[in-house]
Design an enzyme around this catalytic site. Structure first.
Site, PDB file in Angstrom:
ATOM      1  N   GLU A   1       0.803  -1.224   0.000  1.00 44.09           N
ATOM      2  CA  GLU A   1       0.000   0.000   0.000  1.00 44.09           C
ATOM      3  C   GLU A   1       0.838   1.277   0.000  1.00 44.09           C
ATOM      4  O   GLU A   1       0.946   1.995   0.989  1.00 44.09           O
ATOM      5  CB  GLU A   1      -0.977  -0.005   1.175  1.00 44.09           C
ATOM      6  CG  GLU A   1      -1.996  -1.109   1.071  1.00 44.09           C
ATOM      7  CD  GLU A   1      -3.104  -1.037   2.104  1.00 44.09           C
ATOM      8  OE1 GLU A   1      -4.128  -1.721   1.929  1.00 44.09           O
ATOM      9  OE2 GLU A   1      -2.949  -0.288   3.095  1.00 44.09           O
TER      10      GLU A   1
ATOM     11  N   GLU B   1      -5.547  -8.443  -0.004  1.00 46.29           N
ATOM     12  CA  GLU B   1      -6.365  -8.122   1.166  1.00 46.29           C
ATOM     13  C   GLU B   1      -7.790  -7.844   0.721  1.00 46.29           C
ATOM     14  O   GLU B   1      -8.022  -7.178  -0.277  1.00 46.29           O
ATOM     15  CB  GLU B   1      -5.866  -6.876   1.911  1.00 46.29           C
ATOM     16  CG  GLU B   1      -4.556  -7.032   2.644  1.00 46.29           C
ATOM     17  CD  GLU B   1      -4.165  -5.769   3.412  1.00 46.29           C
ATOM     18  OE1 GLU B   1      -5.072  -4.963   3.740  1.00 46.29           O
ATOM     19  OE2 GLU B   1      -2.972  -5.588   3.683  1.00 46.29           O
TER      20      GLU B   1
END
Length: 478
Positions: A197, A385
């Site tokens: 991320e 995720e």
């Protein structure tokens, strides 16, 4: 004749009116629904966690301090003053957690390495006790029949690195660390993700200041931090390839902002694709195209990042796979503006989970896979995720998190649509295996499918764990 052909002809197989009985019709309908919800035979099911969020043991066995240790111990930065000092105590309880994984029936586990356990100051001499710990974890996973998918950086940057991500040298330090880990682990770890991320550890930490190191920098400095982040990824890819065993797969895990069409019509789909490319220009677009696109450079002007020779070639290093962290959509519609699209803001009535930011929009799951595939044609995609926070009250020893099951069922259904349409999605990692330290939210938000009593460290499977076990068992949406 395959089973789908049997269904097509089954109502007349055997002849006579008995074939048209309600029981026969029900059986055929059930079989058709089962087949229609299935995933490919080798689809990979897993769970995901991250080192700082679960390990604890922050001062044991030579681990160095990280920027999250500093940040969480700074008054007012994390809800309730929570820290990751103990977290889920997985450093000591990893065998128990691997038993949870085995009980679910997963084929893979996405975990991260704590950089400061390996190099306490970020560089220098390696810490043998850190190496030993991750060797034990990986060997225990493999003994349980679970493949490790290793993320090398999930935000817990060693505090000893001067200037942190503001310093270009941090990208070089990451490459050294990544190459070292590939050399140590690639005899057993076949899939590495460089960073997790980009937008979070750059923007949330250096623009909004709500994550470590808690800075609010001017645009030019933020763009340079972003550049150092993607550069670290690219140099990391090169280092892994240079030191890993043949056949090692390399990618990243990115929370690419997915602009989802408000209506599935050609004009709104085109707007979503254009927005997804342009609004991720400093992150995944740069990585997949090996350049900063003109729209981004023109928008930033004098604040655009300073790029050195060879940077973009490294950033654009070819990947074996792309992994996406998918939670919530940004809605977009076509319009007559020069950009050709407008983002539709979320409003108070938008459905959301326990975290205010977690807007529920299952369609984003399908569009994440489709848009990234159509824009950049990655060889393989994983969902690294996907999950949801929920209130998770425990009643008589049970957590019946039907809201999380609702969320997961709808998102997995959309991922299944993408697979059925031929997009190269090969696996799914649910976030998260268990409740853990949820960054600035501390322990106030629970994302796990196992309930953690942080006072006793007892793990209790939630309803969502039983649901996910059944999904894995059937290899189909339940």
């Amino acid at each position: 004749m395959n089973r789908r052909d049997v269904i097509k002809t089954g109502l007349t197989t055997g002849g006579g009116l008995a074939a048209f009985s309600p029981k026969g019709l029900m059986a055929a309908t059930t079989e058709r629904r089962r087949l229609d919800s299935s995933f490919p035979k080798n689809f990979l099911w897993g769970c995901a966690t991250a080192s700082y969020q679960i390990e604890g043991a922050v001062k044991e066995d030579g681990r160095g301090a990280t920027i999250w240790d500093v940040f969480s111990h700074t008054q007012g930065k994390v809800a309730n003053g929570d820290t990751g000092d103990v977290a889920c105590d997985s450093y000591h309880r990893y065998r128990d957690d691997i038993r949870l994984l085995k009980d679910l029936g997963v084929g893979a586990y996405r975990m991260s390495i704590a950089w400061s356990r390996m190099f306490p100051e970020g560089r220098g001499a390696a810490n043998q006790k850190g190496i030993d710990y991750y060797n034990r974890v990986i060997d225990t996973l493999l003994a349980a029949g679970i493949k490790p998918y290793v993320t090398l950086f999930h935000w817990d940057l060693p505090a000893g690195l001067p200037g942190e991500w503001r310093n270009r040298d941090t990208a070089l330090a990451f490459a050294d660390y990544a190459g070292f880990m590939a050399g140590k682990l690639s005899d057993r770890v076949r899939h590495f993700m460089t960073v997790n991320e980009l937008r979070c550890f750059t923007d949330l930490g250096h623009l909004q200041g709500i994550h470590a190191p808690g800075l609010k920098l001017p645009p030019a400095e933020v763009n340079q931090v972003r550049h150092h982040g993607v550069l670290a990824h690219g140099l990391g890819v090169q280092a892994i390839r240079a030191h890993a065993r043949a056949g090692t797969q390399v990618g990243l895990a990115d929370n690419t902002t997915i602009y989802t069409p408000v209506i599935e019509t050609p004009e709104h789909i085109a707007a979503a694709k254009k927005a997804t490319r342009e609004m991720n220009a400093m992150f995944l677009t740069a990585i997949m195209e090996g350049r900063y696109i003109d729209e981004y450079l023109g928008q930033e002007g004098a604040a655009a990042p300073k790029v050195q020779a060879g940077d973009m070639a490294a950033i654009g290093s070819p990947l074996d796979f792309v992994s996406l962290n998918v939670y919530t959509p940004e809605w977009v519609r076509a319009d007559d503006s020069p950009k050709g699209y407008a983002v539709v803001p979320h409003i108070a009535s938008s459905p959301r989970m326990a975290s205010p930011w977690l807007i529920v929009g299952p369609e984003v799951a399908y569009w994440a896979v489709r848009l990234v595939s159509e824009l950049w044609d990655p060889k393989t995609l994983f969902i690294s995720e996907n999950g949801a926070s929920a209130d998770d009250p425990m009643t008589n020893g049970r957590v019946d998190d039907v809201d999380r099951v609702m969320y997961l069922r709808n998102y997995v259904g959309q991922f299944r649509r993408a697979v059925a349409e031929g997009y190269p999605l090969k696996g799914y990692f649910l976030w998260s295996l268990m409740d853990n330290f949820e960054w600035a939210d501390g322990y106030t938000k629970r994302f796990g499918i196992h309930y953690v009593d942080f006072a006793t460290q007892k793990r209790t499977p939630k309803l969502s764990a039983r649901w996910y076990r059944e999904v894995i068992r059937r290899n189909a949406l339940v």
